[in-house]
Design an enzyme around this catalytic site. Structure first.
Site, PDB file in Angstrom:
ATOM      1  N   SER A 181       0.848  -1.179   0.177  1.00  0.00           N
ATOM      2  CA  SER A 181      -0.083   0.008   0.048  1.00  0.00           C
ATOM      3  C   SER A 181       1.023   1.198  -0.032  1.00  0.00           C
ATOM      4  O   SER A 181       0.256   2.562  -0.384  1.00  0.00           O
ATOM      5  CB  SER A 181      -0.888  -0.075   1.182  1.00  0.00           C
ATOM      6  OG  SER A 181      -0.361  -0.065   2.328  1.00  0.00           O
ATOM      7  N   HIS A 209      -5.834  -4.070  -1.415  1.00  0.00           N
ATOM      8  CA  HIS A 209      -5.536  -2.865  -2.240  1.00  0.00           C
ATOM      9  C   HIS A 209      -5.812  -3.466  -3.772  1.00  0.00           C
ATOM     10  O   HIS A 209      -5.574  -2.543  -4.606  1.00  0.00           O
ATOM     11  CB  HIS A 209      -4.438  -2.165  -2.073  1.00  0.00           C
ATOM     12  CG  HIS A 209      -4.121  -1.281  -1.133  1.00  0.00           C
ATOM     13  ND1 HIS A 209      -4.742   0.132  -1.185  1.00  0.00           N
ATOM     14  CD2 HIS A 209      -3.968  -1.426   0.208  1.00  0.00           C
ATOM     15  CE1 HIS A 209      -4.814   0.682  -0.082  1.00  0.00           C
ATOM     16  NE2 HIS A 209      -3.939  -0.265   0.926  1.00  0.00           N
ATOM     17  N   LYS A 240     -11.970  -0.698   1.031  1.00  0.00           N
ATOM     18  CA  LYS A 240     -11.390  -0.018   0.371  1.00  0.00           C
ATOM     19  C   LYS A 240     -12.052   0.402  -1.002  1.00  0.00           C
ATOM     20  O   LYS A 240     -13.203   1.039  -1.144  1.00  0.00           O
ATOM     21  CB  LYS A 240     -10.051  -0.523   0.007  1.00  0.00           C
ATOM     22  CG  LYS A 240      -9.334  -0.230   1.330  1.00  0.00           C
ATOM     23  CD  LYS A 240      -7.850  -0.928   1.253  1.00  0.00           C
ATOM     24  CE  LYS A 240      -7.082  -0.530   2.587  1.00  0.00           C
ATOM     25  NZ  LYS A 240      -6.304  -1.549   3.224  1.00  0.00           N
TER      26      LYS A 240
HETATM   27  C1  LIG Z   1      -6.228  -1.639   4.500  1.00  0.00           C
HETATM   28  C2  LIG Z   1      -5.641  -3.109   4.877  1.00  0.00           C
HETATM   29  C3  LIG Z   1      -6.002  -3.929   5.787  1.00  0.00           C
HETATM   30  C4  LIG Z   1      -7.030  -3.576   6.686  1.00  0.00           C
HETATM   31  O1  LIG Z   1      -8.420  -3.487   6.101  1.00  0.00           O
HETATM   32  P1  LIG Z   1      -9.687  -2.961   6.952  1.00  0.00           P
HETATM   33  O2  LIG Z   1     -10.746  -3.465   6.421  1.00  0.00           O
HETATM   34  O3  LIG Z   1      -9.547  -1.482   6.644  1.00  0.00           O
HETATM   35  O4  LIG Z   1      -9.299  -3.591   8.191  1.00  0.00           O
HETATM   36  C5  LIG Z   1      -5.333  -5.204   5.662  1.00  0.00           C
HETATM   37  N1  LIG Z   1      -4.650  -5.571   4.811  1.00  0.00           N
HETATM   38  C6  LIG Z   1      -3.897  -4.693   4.025  1.00  0.00           C
HETATM   39  C7  LIG Z   1      -2.920  -5.201   3.214  1.00  0.00           C
HETATM   40  C8  LIG Z   1      -4.450  -3.368   3.871  1.00  0.00           C
HETATM   41  O5  LIG Z   1      -3.909  -2.567   3.155  1.00  0.00           O
END
Ligand SMILES: *Cc1c(COP(=O)(O)O)cnc(C)c1O
Length: 392
Positions: A181, A209, A240
């Site tokens: 990310s 992502h 996301k």
């Molecule tokens: C954003 C993210 C998470 C967490 O996701 P949420 O649903 O916001 O808890 C987990 N793993 C990765 C790689 C992320 O980028």
């Protein structure tokens, strides 16, 4: 000295080092433009890749569901029963991703905390990419397994670690982010799969992502690489690109069944609410009916990155709509972000410990919600601030 004096000192230390996190308040729905601290600004911050967070179809589905089914699930699913909406959501997610089964969690974070300790324990070993997300790291620690980090996206380093260590443990797991990310680079999943196959090790990818971004119509990294049926566990988030909240684990039926029996956040924490589940179902409808939003996202990302390069910015190694603008030292990145805000652009500076020291940056998150005119306004602001601060 009071019992909390040390916390005050730590907080002061963060402030002095420029690492104290000040959170801005958003007074409008998510979208290309936001009201932030009383100002209308262009939004380059959120993970709302497809603009679904305030999409009329999702809003309508959530409202309708609330009218019919209320708001809360009122208890843990395994104890008090599970609502049709959650069952339906898991079926639809499995079909969307082309896997045997799927299970949902409260978030992507809890999906990792649930999955890793269910698959490995004290007698086992985890091979983990050095730059994996915090929730993977926490899930690994919670499992009690030996954690061996391999060099970022380096399949040779992974294989060396496996050769040197595998024989001392009962079972093993390879785990990697799909899209990283902070840099926007993609894990070399086909090569990682070959190693996992060679040594017969379970393979898990966290595609937070990549969900809704990579692959046909946003079906994720496994689809992107044509690896259907080869990755044992695919973790995703519904917070996301899906624009709502929730986590998902997709994969073969026996692993999903096991998580329903042994995934602790499934057994000891309630599910997402009724409107969350309904909105996620509406998001799947949209993605299955048209690839238009995903295509628009990529078109916007290509345009923005090419123009930023033309202006003379270093946008790093990103292969996705995540666009890091590399600035070096954290104070410069913070100053850049404040100046952008003055120009009406909301883009956050990211520094240590989220990224290594000396690799501070502004991270621009491109969305299908942006029009070309929005992107041009953002580019103009970057040009103005970049010149003012001597970056370009
Ligand atoms: C954003 C993210 C998470 C967490 O996701 P949420 O649903 O916001 O808890 C987990 N793993 C990765 C790689 C992320 O980028």
């Amino acid at each position: 000295m009071s019992k909390t004096e040390w916390i005050t000192q730590e907080l002061d230390g963060l402030k002095q080092a420029g690492l104290y996190n000040t959170i801005r308040t958003i007074e409008s729905p998510q979208g290309a433009w936001l009201m932030v601290d009383g100002r209308r600004v262009l939004n380059f911050c959120s993970n709302n890749y497809l603009g679904l967070a305030n999409h009329p179809k999702l809003v309508e589905a959530a409202q309708k569901a609330v009218n019919q089914m209320g708001v809360g699930p009122a208890a843990v699913r395994s104890i008090a029963g599970t609502m049709t909406l959650h069952v339906e959501l898991e079926k639809r997610l499995a079909a969307f991703k082309g896997v045997e089964a799927a299970i949902t969690f409260q978030s992507g974070f809890t999906a990792n905390l649930a999955t890793i300790p269910a698959l490995v324990g004290k007698e086992d070993v985890i091979f983990s990419d050095r730059l994996n997300h915090a929730s993977i790291i926490d899930g690994c620690r919670l499992s009690g397994a030996k954690i061996i980090a391999y060099e970022h996206n380096d399949v040779q380093s992974l294989e060396e670690q496996i050769k040197a260590n595998l024989s001392q443990y009962r079972r093993a797991l390879i785990v990697t982010d799909g899209v990283f990310s902070m840099d926007g680079d993609i894990a070399p999943l086909p090569e990682i799969y070959e190693v996992a196959r060679k040594y017969e090790i379970l393979l898990m990818v966290d595609d937070a992502h990549g969900e809704g971004v990579l692959g046909k119509g946003g079906r994720g990294i496994v689809d992107h690489f044509g690896l259907h049926g080869k990755v044992d566990v695919e973790v995703g988030t519904l917070s996301k690109a899906f624009g709502v909240v929730g986590g998902v684990v997709a994969g073969n039926a026996v692993i999903i069944e096991w998580l329903r029996q042994r995934g602790r956040p499934f057994l000891f924490s309630s599910a997402v609410t009724v409107p969350d589940a309904a909105a996620c179902l509406a998001a799947i409808d949209l993605l299955e009916n048209s690839t238009e939003l995903v295509e628009k996202l990529w078109e916007n990302a290509r345009y923005f990155k090419a123009e930023m390069k033309r202006l003379g910015f270093d946008t790093g190694v990103s292969e996705t709509p995540i666009t890091p603008v590399m600035l070096g030292e954290a104070p410069l990145a913070q100053k850049f972000s404040r100046e952008l805000f003055e120009q009406g652009v909301f883009a956050m500076a990211i520094g240590y410990p989220t990224v290594p020291k000396g690799k501070a940056r502004i991270r621009v998150m491109i969305s299908a919600a942006h029009s070309t005119d929005d992107l041009d306004k953002g580019l103009a602001a970057f040009q103005t601030v970049g010149k003012k601060l001597g970056v370009i």
